[in-house]
Design a protein around this motif. Structure first.
Motif, PDB file in Angstrom:
ATOM      1  N   LEU A  37       0.870  -1.180   0.000  1.00 34.49           N
ATOM      2  CA  LEU A  37       0.000   0.000   0.000  1.00 34.49           C
ATOM      3  C   LEU A  37       0.906   1.229   0.000  1.00 34.49           C
ATOM      4  CD1 LEU A  37      -2.818   1.362   0.359  1.00 34.49           C
ATOM      5  CD2 LEU A  37      -2.420   1.237   2.827  1.00 34.49           C
ATOM      6  N   VAL A  38       0.702   2.094  -0.988  1.00 40.94           N
ATOM      7  CA  VAL A  38       1.512   3.309  -1.065  1.00 40.94           C
ATOM      8  C   VAL A  38       0.599   4.525  -0.927  1.00 40.94           C
ATOM      9  CG1 VAL A  38       3.113   4.674  -2.458  1.00 40.94           C
ATOM     10  CG2 VAL A  38       3.188   2.174  -2.569  1.00 40.94           C
ATOM     11  N   PHE A  39       0.984   5.415  -0.042  1.00 39.84           N
ATOM     12  CA  PHE A  39       0.185   6.627   0.146  1.00 39.84           C
ATOM     13  C   PHE A  39       1.119   7.810   0.336  1.00 39.84           C
ATOM     14  CE2 PHE A  39       0.391   3.996   3.969  1.00 39.84           C
ATOM     15  CZ  PHE A  39       1.128   4.807   4.821  1.00 39.84           C
ATOM     16  N   GLY A  40       0.617   8.962   0.031  1.00 39.92           N
ATOM     17  CA  GLY A  40       1.406  10.173   0.216  1.00 39.92           C
ATOM     18  C   GLY A  40       1.333  10.671   1.648  1.00 39.92           C
ATOM     19  N   SER A  41       2.287  11.494   2.017  1.00 40.41           N
ATOM     20  CA  SER A  41       2.236  12.182   3.312  1.00 40.41           C
ATOM     21  C   SER A  41       3.189  13.358   3.231  1.00 40.41           C
ATOM     22  CB  SER A  41       2.656  11.244   4.448  1.00 40.41           C
ATOM     23  OG  SER A  41       4.009  10.839   4.277  1.00 40.41           O
ATOM     24  N   GLU A  42       2.913  14.393   3.996  1.00 44.51           N
ATOM     25  CA  GLU A  42       3.845  15.515   4.031  1.00 44.51           C
ATOM     26  C   GLU A  42       5.114  15.091   4.757  1.00 44.51           C
ATOM     27  OE1 GLU A  42       0.705  15.699   4.934  1.00 44.51           O
ATOM     28  OE2 GLU A  42      -0.280  17.215   3.664  1.00 44.51           O
ATOM     29  N   SER A  43       4.970  14.184   5.704  1.00 48.42           N
ATOM     30  CA  SER A  43       6.105  13.703   6.480  1.00 48.42           C
ATOM     31  C   SER A  43       7.084  12.906   5.619  1.00 48.42           C
ATOM     32  CB  SER A  43       5.594  12.821   7.628  1.00 48.42           C
ATOM     33  OG  SER A  43       6.573  11.888   8.032  1.00 48.42           O
ATOM     34  N   GLY A  44       6.593  11.932   4.905  1.00 47.95           N
ATOM     35  CA  GLY A  44       7.468  11.079   4.107  1.00 47.95           C
ATOM     36  C   GLY A  44       8.251  10.082   4.944  1.00 47.95           C
ATOM     37  N   ASN A  45       8.045  10.097   6.250  1.00 48.49           N
ATOM     38  CA  ASN A  45       8.794   9.246   7.181  1.00 48.49           C
ATOM     39  C   ASN A  45       7.863   8.174   7.738  1.00 48.49           C
ATOM     40  OD1 ASN A  45      10.043   8.127   9.416  1.00 48.49           O
ATOM     41  ND2 ASN A  45      11.046  10.058  10.013  1.00 48.49           N
ATOM     42  N   LEU A  46       7.967   6.957   7.208  1.00 43.41           N
ATOM     43  CA  LEU A  46       7.033   5.905   7.615  1.00 43.41           C
ATOM     44  C   LEU A  46       7.176   5.571   9.096  1.00 43.41           C
ATOM     45  CD1 LEU A  46       4.836   4.006   6.440  1.00 43.41           C
ATOM     46  CD2 LEU A  46       6.601   2.238   6.326  1.00 43.41           C
ATOM     47  N   ASP A  47       8.407   5.568   9.609  1.00 44.94           N
ATOM     48  CA  ASP A  47       8.607   5.239  11.027  1.00 44.94           C
ATOM     49  C   ASP A  47       7.857   6.218  11.928  1.00 44.94           C
ATOM     50  OD1 ASP A  47      10.105   3.073  10.428  1.00 44.94           O
ATOM     51  OD2 ASP A  47      12.050   4.062  10.703  1.00 44.94           O
ATOM     52  N   GLU A  48       7.991   7.499  11.592  1.00 38.54           N
ATOM     53  CA  GLU A  48       7.323   8.509  12.408  1.00 38.54           C
ATOM     54  C   GLU A  48       5.805   8.305  12.379  1.00 38.54           C
ATOM     55  OE1 GLU A  48       7.235  12.372  10.712  1.00 38.54           O
ATOM     56  OE2 GLU A  48       6.618  13.353  12.583  1.00 38.54           O
ATOM     57  N   LEU A  49       5.275   8.092  11.179  1.00 36.38           N
ATOM     58  CA  LEU A  49       3.824   7.922  11.037  1.00 36.38           C
ATOM     59  C   LEU A  49       3.368   6.643  11.742  1.00 36.38           C
ATOM     60  CD1 LEU A  49       3.605   8.898   7.257  1.00 36.38           C
ATOM     61  CD2 LEU A  49       2.873  10.305   9.200  1.00 36.38           C
ATOM     62  N   ASP A  50       4.175   5.616  11.654  1.00 32.12           N
ATOM     63  CA  ASP A  50       3.849   4.346  12.262  1.00 32.12           C
ATOM     64  C   ASP A  50       3.807   4.450  13.785  1.00 32.12           C
ATOM     65  OD1 ASP A  50       3.055   2.024  11.015  1.00 32.12           O
ATOM     66  OD2 ASP A  50       4.905   0.955  11.503  1.00 32.12           O
ATOM     67  N   ARG A  51       4.745   5.195  14.344  1.00 34.62           N
ATOM     68  CA  ARG A  51       4.735   5.400  15.798  1.00 34.62           C
ATOM     69  C   ARG A  51       3.453   6.103  16.219  1.00 34.62           C
ATOM     70  NH1 ARG A  51      10.108   6.622  15.458  1.00 34.62           N
ATOM     71  NH2 ARG A  51       9.684   8.863  15.364  1.00 34.62           N
ATOM     72  N   LEU A  52       3.065   7.118  15.457  1.00 32.17           N
ATOM     73  CA  LEU A  52       1.824   7.841  15.772  1.00 32.17           C
ATOM     74  C   LEU A  52       0.614   6.904  15.659  1.00 32.17           C
ATOM     75  CD1 LEU A  52       2.362  11.323  14.116  1.00 32.17           C
ATOM     76  CD2 LEU A  52       1.749  10.878  16.506  1.00 32.17           C
ATOM     77  N   ALA A  53       0.630   6.079  14.617  1.00 34.09           N
ATOM     78  CA  ALA A  53      -0.481   5.146  14.435  1.00 34.09           C
ATOM     79  C   ALA A  53      -0.582   4.206  15.626  1.00 34.09           C
ATOM     80  CB  ALA A  53      -0.301   4.356  13.139  1.00 34.09           C
ATOM     81  N   ASP A  54       0.566   3.773  16.133  1.00 32.69           N
ATOM     82  CA  ASP A  54       0.573   2.886  17.295  1.00 32.69           C
ATOM     83  C   ASP A  54      -0.068   3.546  18.516  1.00 32.69           C
ATOM     84  OD1 ASP A  54       1.347   0.310  17.054  1.00 32.69           O
ATOM     85  OD2 ASP A  54       3.505   0.715  17.153  1.00 32.69           O
TER      86      ASP A  54
END
Lengths: 431, 431
Positions: free
Chosen positions: A100-117
């Motif tokens: 699954l590929v999606f855009g984000s302003e962050s571009g940092n999957l680790d950061e987004l993943d931590r938030l998702a957790d």
């Protein structure tokens, strides 16, 4: 067909940036096919799409998508959380998507993943902070951002800055939805540059799709043409030429304003999202309003975004109560509706026959056959409970109804529009 | 003030025949005052009145009525039975009316009274016959007529001929309503000649009020002027000149047709009168209809009259469910709303202070004071239960809402119309 990549889109309408995104997703995942989960005739901003879902599916195929699946309408017109549950849900339950590929302003999957957790299993401290910010009058998304900020003071990451950006919010919700479905799909994110936004006026920033819609409304065809791939623009021009659009929410003013005049606040309470005095605000604001924009300006408070208020108007129009929203979010989408495919997408569809965990509808009326089949006492392995079958019916009935309404409202050519249940997918096949 | 005569009217609009009726009622009862119970902004045919209730009350005062009381809207848009319960109800509960005069094609009170007796306490034989006719597809009124006919074969009177005529039907319902309220009011009937109907086309017969509405629609002002008393015509012309009307049901096409497109049959089932597959007929018929007349032609069966179908459209527009209709018919009207009076009517109003069994509202906002008063634990002698007070609120809220909707829809002048709750009665006082 080892790797099939899913993307989540609205294409309202498809612009030049979108073609680039599709290429990026292909390059990043080196996939054999791209499947887009796309909003149907109503989009997450709480508006009708500028042109209908078939035309937008055709644009998608022309830009390199191989298979277009409709995000069931009950999810497409929800906030980021519900939108993600529906769009990730159809991709996951197809049983064939690997990435699954999606855009984000962050571009940092680790950061987004931590938030998702954190947000998927929020701890008490976060919930407590969030509640206190909501009591002080903040909207849910803002209260959440502030709570995260307060709890992460002194840390290097700044969640409130991350979650101030709309693509990051969606990205985090997609990652939460993958957890919700215990999905094995591998997520990846592509950084969306600020450059995809265009400053059109001194005070407002428009995303390209917003800008194109604005230009369409203003009849500035040169600007529209310049912003879209030629093939997509030809489809847009053809649709408008055939009097199938463009569609704007304002067209519902003559229905929704009198609707509100005719009702009292208690009648509005049954619609999803009508909470905290919004019933009274809608009824009272309608008295002095002639158009939906006037109405929304009068109803608006900092507690509610415009998109949320527009979505509530759609809930009123289509009699969407909390029940179908809550059930849909808890149990996920119950069918895969195919909007369009090319020859590669056709191969993906073949794989779906054995792999999909949901009934696959290429033409809406296939639903009727399934209905006959499923109403027999023998329940198939695909739908494990009568409850899920009832939800399937509710979701697809709403989807048919919203699409038929869209066509009746915006297809102004003389012949009566084909109903959604009778509409086959768009095919873009090599001869 | 020994004798006060009640009449029941719609004045949609007031024509020359109506002036004559008022004189007849006065002559027959030798009364000191005439009180009219009048429909408000929506009438029994299931339509908005051609001009609003204040203008029609003014016409009534000019034609010799001394006091105009509004039939609460929940009754004004019901079939003959509900209409009678509301109109006779307000007159009875005023506590000052001694006589009730109504027209009928029969002109024979004894005959109508016998029918009212049978129908007020129908025996099993009648009910049995009636059910079997309804099963064969006849509408309720037709089945009743046929059943009466079958049971009275060989008798001199012919109930089915009597009940084939609309004023006789209403007359019988008024007499039944007097029984329902154990009323001491003395009824009298005046024969309505066929002459009050005018053949306008080869195939259709219009009552004078229908003909005038048709002429207003067609802009045939000379015919309109000729059919109305000069004073009433001046009021009509003034209203239309000030862009407060004329009002036609078709104006709701742009609200009600999309409303039906956006809903499914289950959504329609909650409205009063939507029975026996009418839900599906409305939803399906709306798909091919652009206007309310087209819709009604498609929905119509011999089982349902056009008036009934139009009333159901109003129930949908204003969210009128069975509950408020059933409760209102069981408990009768819960307030007396004064629409207009002259100096004689003012004397009647004074008597009401001690005699009325319901709260008397000269200005709508008086309701709020009553609400404050009545919400205290001490319940006044006028309203004997909390239930009745809740019903009072429901009835007047609906009435305000329908009137405000009427004004918003049809008062197209620039200034925002005064809301019903703030509107005082029309006064026609000698200086």
């Amino acid at each position: 067909m080892e790797k099939i990549t899913g993307i989540i889109v609205e294409y309202n309408p498809l612009h030049k940036g979108h073609g680039h995104h599709i290429e990026q997703a292909k390059g990043l995942t080196r996939c054999d096919a791209v499947v887009a989960a796309m909003s149907g005739d109503f989009v997450q901003r709480g508006e009708p799409a500028i042109v209908d879902k078939r035309a937008r599916a055709e644009m998608a195929l022309g830009a390199g998508v191989n298979l277009v699946i409709e995000i069931p309408a009950v999810y497409a017109i929800q906030d980021a959380k519900g939108f993600a549950l529906g769009s990730v849900g159809v991709l996951e339950r197809m049983g064939v998507i690997t990435d699954l590929v999606f855009g984000s302003e962050s571009g940092n999957l680790d950061e987004l993943d931590r938030l998702a957790d954190i947000l998927h299993h929020p701890d008490d401290a976060l919930l407590e902070k969030q509640r206190s910010y909501m009591k002080s009058g903040l909207s849910f998304p803002n209260a959440r951002k502030m709570a995260l900020a307060a709890l992460s003071r002194g840390e290097e990451t700044t969640p409130e800055a991350t979650l101030a950006l709309s693509n990051n919010i969606l990205a985090v919700e997609y990652l939460k939805a993958l957890r919700h479905y215990n999905s094995g799909i591998k997520p990846a994110t592509i950084r969306r540059e600020g450059a995809q936004y265009t400053d059109l006026t001194q005070n407002e920033r428009f995303s390209s799709a917003s800008a194109i819609r604005k230009w369409i409304r203003e009849g500035r065809n040169d600007l529209v043409e310049g912003a879209m791939p030629p093939q997509a623009h030809r489809i847009l021009a053809r649709e408008i030429g055939h009097q199938r659009g463009p569609a704007f929410l304002d067209a519902f003013s003559s229905v929704l304003i009198p609707f509100l005049h005719a009702r009292n606040r208690d009648h509005l309470k049954r619609y999803s999202g009508v909470v905290e005095g919004l019933d009274l605000r809608f009824v009272e604001s309608a008295k002095g309003a002639n158009t939906i924009p006037e109405l929304l300006d009068a109803v608006k408070t900092k507690r509610f975004t415009y998109a949320k208020l527009r979505r509530i108007l759609l809930y009123m129009l289509f009699e969407i109560e909390d029940e179908i929203i809550q059930e849909s979010n808890a149990y996920g989408p119950q069918y895969i509706r195919v909007l369009g495919f090319d020859s590669v997408g056709q191969e993906v569809l073949k794989r779906l026959r054995s792999r999909s965990r949901l009934p696959v509808l290429s033409i809406g009326s296939a639903y009727l056959k399934m209905a006959r089949h499923l109403e027999k006492p023998r329940v198939t392995e695909r739908l494990d409970t009568t409850f899920r079958y009832a939800l399937f019916r509710k979701q697809i009935e709403l989807n048919f109804r919203m699409t038929d309404f869209y066509r009746t409202a915006f297809f102004t050519q003389n012949e009566r529009p084909v109903m959604d249940i009778q509409t086959p997918p768009v095919r873009l096949l090599e001869i």
